[in-house]
Scaffold this active site. Structure first.
Site, PDB file in Angstrom:
ATOM      1  N   SER A  93       3.429   2.194   6.161  1.00  0.00           N
ATOM      2  CA  SER A  93       4.450   1.510   5.376  1.00  0.00           C
ATOM      3  C   SER A  93       5.828   1.650   6.027  1.00  0.00           C
ATOM      4  O   SER A  93       6.009   1.253   7.170  1.00  0.00           O
ATOM      5  CB  SER A  93       4.437   2.048   3.939  1.00  0.00           C
ATOM      6  N   ASP A 194      -2.962  -5.720  -0.651  1.00  0.00           N
ATOM      7  CA  ASP A 194      -1.899  -4.715  -0.636  1.00  0.00           C
ATOM      8  C   ASP A 194      -0.890  -5.116  -1.702  1.00  0.00           C
ATOM      9  O   ASP A 194      -0.311  -6.193  -1.641  1.00  0.00           O
ATOM     10  CB  ASP A 194      -1.247  -4.684   0.763  1.00  0.00           C
ATOM     11  N   HIS A 224      -2.749  -0.468  -0.398  1.00  0.00           N
ATOM     12  CA  HIS A 224      -1.630  -0.114   0.491  1.00  0.00           C
ATOM     13  C   HIS A 224      -1.796   1.237   1.186  1.00  0.00           C
ATOM     14  O   HIS A 224      -1.627   1.343   2.397  1.00  0.00           O
ATOM     15  CB  HIS A 224      -0.319  -0.133  -0.299  1.00  0.00           C
TER      16      HIS A 224
END
Length: 259
Positions: A93, A194, A224
């Site tokens: 991320s 996600d 995610h």
């Protein structure tokens, strides 16, 4: 404040090939710990730092910004470079954005980049309100633990400080401008499902980097936080294979050469 149990940084002294792992926004090293331990188990030197303001309480994060988070991983990369012949950077991320900036800024000191569901932009109309809203409202709901696997949870904050959300928005815009400076081999793994980072972020990154050696892997069974999800083992195996291809000494008799 004391670090939450499980959120501690992780380091392992292995061979001459090192890997720096960067966790995500409001998360902690816990989300990448199994990945770190897997790589360490194959003889690599591994560093998984705790970003400033993370892993304690959201109030501590509120007084930090992207400069603090990036400075931490930059220091760790330099330290790895002093004791390793080859260094790879990886992240989940926002950690993916940190890894990409390290690659853009450090050039040949980084041998390759691995990103999982990398973030590139704060989306939605609310993003444009952040410069003002952060002075009026302290927090919004958290983004942690987007995981499909039952019983698996991410150790992260349940609130997002808006000051930090504004800072990460600024950081993403900075990194986006630097992506053409990324020339290293790139392994990008992403989840089609996600709920935190849309596919457009990965597409944008792939379209802007200057890397020629690029591999994209879809994580069909995960959300995610894929490093704690159904596809975790695939992430671990793909990343080790990627590193081993670029640094062939990896995995020889369970160590790296010189380890």
């Amino acid at each position: 404040m004391a670090v939450l149990p499980g959120a501690e940084p992780y380091r392992h002294e292995g061979g001459e090939v090192g890997v720096l792992l960067c966790h995500g926004f409001t998360g902690s090293p816990q989300s990448l710990r199994p990945w770190a331990e897997y790589l360490a188990g194959h003889g690599l030197t591994v560093s998984l730092p705790l970003l400033p303001g993370h892993g304690t309480r959201w109030e501590d994060m509120q007084v930090t910004g992207w400069q603090d988070w990036y400075a931490e991983v930059d220091r760790e990369l330099r330290a790895l470079g002093e004791r390793c012949a080859r260094v790879f950077v990886a992240g989940l991320s926002m950690g993916g954005a940190l890894a990409l900036r390290l690659a853009a800024k450090h050039g040949d000191a980084v041998s390759g980049v691995i990103v999982v569901n990398p973030a590139n932009k704060v989306h939605g109309l609310s993003a444009y309100a952040l410069p003002v809203a952060r002075h009026l409202v302290r927090t919004t709901k958290g983004i942690a633990s987007d995981i499909a696997k039952p019983g698996s949870a991410e150790l992260g904050y349940d609130r997002v400080p808006l000051h930090c959300a504004h800072s990460v928005r600024t950081f993403f815009r900075l990194v986006d401008g630097e992506l053409p400076q990324v020339t290293q081999p790139l392994l990008l793994l992403r989840s089609p499902q996600d709920h935190v980072v849309p596919p457009a972020d990965s597409a944008r990154i792939l379209s802007r980097v200057s890397s020629v050696d690029v591999r994209e892997v879809l994580l069909e069974q995960s959300y995610h936080v894929a490093t704690l999800d159904h596809d975790a083992e695939r992430i671990f195996e793909e990343s080790l294979a990627f590193i081993g291809r670029l640094a062939p000494s990896v995995g020889k008799e369970g160590t790296t050469a010189g380890g």
